[in-house]
Every structure is written in C-alpha cells, then in structure tokens.
Design an enzyme around this catalytic site. Sequence first.
Site, PDB file in Angstrom:
ATOM      1  N   ARG A   6     -10.897  56.083 -61.029  1.00  0.00           N
ATOM      2  CA  ARG A   6     -10.285  54.751 -60.980  1.00  0.00           C
ATOM      3  C   ARG A   6     -10.402  54.055 -62.336  1.00  0.00           C
ATOM      4  NH1 ARG A   6     -12.296  50.224 -56.757  1.00  0.00           N
ATOM      5  NH2 ARG A   6     -14.050  50.161 -58.209  1.00  0.00           N
ATOM      6  N   LYS A 108      -9.030  47.615 -61.698  1.00  0.00           N
ATOM      7  CA  LYS A 108     -10.249  46.796 -61.697  1.00  0.00           C
ATOM      8  C   LYS A 108     -10.485  46.249 -63.095  1.00  0.00           C
ATOM      9  CE  LYS A 108     -14.840  46.754 -59.598  1.00  0.00           C
ATOM     10  NZ  LYS A 108     -14.445  45.854 -58.491  1.00  0.00           N
ATOM     11  N   GLU A 144      -5.634  40.882 -50.224  1.00  0.00           N
ATOM     12  CA  GLU A 144      -7.066  41.152 -50.119  1.00  0.00           C
ATOM     13  C   GLU A 144      -7.853  39.869 -50.266  1.00  0.00           C
ATOM     14  OE1 GLU A 144      -9.050  42.773 -53.957  1.00  0.00           O
ATOM     15  OE2 GLU A 144      -7.137  43.815 -53.858  1.00  0.00           O
TER      16      GLU A 144
END
Length: 263
Positions: A6, A108, A144
């Site tokens: 990721r 992220k 989210e």
Amino acid sequence: MENAMRMQTGAERMCMPAPPVEQFVDAVKQTVLANKRWVPPTGKGSLYIRPLLVGSGAVLGLAPAPEYTFIIFSSPVGNYFKEGLAPINLIVEDKFHRATPGGTGGVKTIGNYASVLMAQKIAKEKGYSDVLYLDAVEKKYLEEVSSCNIFVVKGNVISTPAIKGTILPGITRKSIIDVALTKGFQVEERLVSVDELLDADEVFCTGTAVVVSPVGSITYQGKRIEYAGNQGVGAVSRQLYTSLTSLQMGQVEDPMGWTVQLN
C-alpha cells in the site's frame, strides 16, 4: 507485506520513491525487536507501528523533493476510541468532504487527515465520537469515518463501500472481510447508500488502531438512529472483533498465515 504494498501504491500517486517490500518488512521487524520492552501485556493495549515516508530534500517550489527519508516508529497505545469495545456515536457529515474523485482519498497520505479536522472538531464538541463522510458528488453514498472504514450489517450480509479512489483500502478492512467470509457471512463491496445505513441491523468501523469499533448510533440530518445489541455491541461486531484479535494476539491457530514470529 500488505502495508508495504500500500505504501508503494501511495508513493507512486504522490511522486515519491518507496522502499521494496522486503526492506519495509525488515524495518518493521527491527523496530519491533528494538522496542519489545514497550509491548503492553496481553489485553492491556498494543504496540502501534507507524511507517512514514517523508520528503526531506531541500526544495522550495511546488515539485517532488529530491530526497526522501523512510522511518518506522512505534509506541505503546490503548484503545483509539476512549469507549474501547463499546458503541461509538457518529454523525453523518454532508457539508464537509474527506475526499473527491481524482484526489488522494484512496492513498494513505497526510493531506487526507488534514481535511477531516474541522468536521471532527465540531462533532466532538457536540458529543459525537467521530464523523461519517458521504461521497462528494451525490452526497448519498457512504465513504468512511475520519480514520477508519465502515461496514453495514443486514441479516447475514455485510456491506462496505467499494474501493474506487476516494476510500482508503484499509488493511484491517481487508482482514475483516477475509475473516467474515470464513465465518459464513456474505460480504459485498459496493456503493452503500445512507438509507441502507439507517435501515441496518448493525454498523461497525475497522482500522489499525480501532480494530473493530461497533457503532451505537448514527445521527443524520437531525435524526438519530440507535442500534441495539448486547450492551450496545452487536453480535457480528463482537464475533469479528474476537476472531481478529485472537489471531493478532496468537491465542488461536492462524489459518490465514498472517502471524509473523519475531525472535
């Protein structure tokens, strides 16, 4: 390894070089071993591990940095939400947005967290635990929470918003999906409307720090929906939380192959 991959995906989007998976994993292992005295006793917390890739080269203009630093730091922590495995209370945000299509919501990066601070501050001042964001286009589909993914339970079906560029592909999200499938649940990754949220049997959040956090209530446009459960914790939330944390703490055999032994 999932976190390493990721980081590589996010780094590419942010025009940054990323460490190879092997280097990332080795750095995590070295950091944990160097700080093993700070690992809390079982059930008393965990050692939170934070990988960080930061531009550290000298640059003043709007351009990628000429040099980057890869860091792993760790800290003993308790529960992310002060409630622990107890119901949290969310408010649906339809004015501020965490991410937009084409942006960086799916990776992220620190900028994604800067955008939630104002809405979160307002929500906490009103007594809510956190904010649940809707999509920025139609303002009717779940995205989210500020720092975790959302799941909606209806019968034997667990639904969660699909990863389409505005939602972070949480590793705990993926882990919970895998665990839920082994428990016989049907899991759907798709658009989930706010109407489904209000009609759900149970709602919970997932994240590295929260693991699984049951939602006790949702407030949307002044209307508060409460979810019943054993002390406010739904049966599905409790089952998945117990299953995943038992794997994480080595209390059960790991059929997933996720556990890494450090010596």
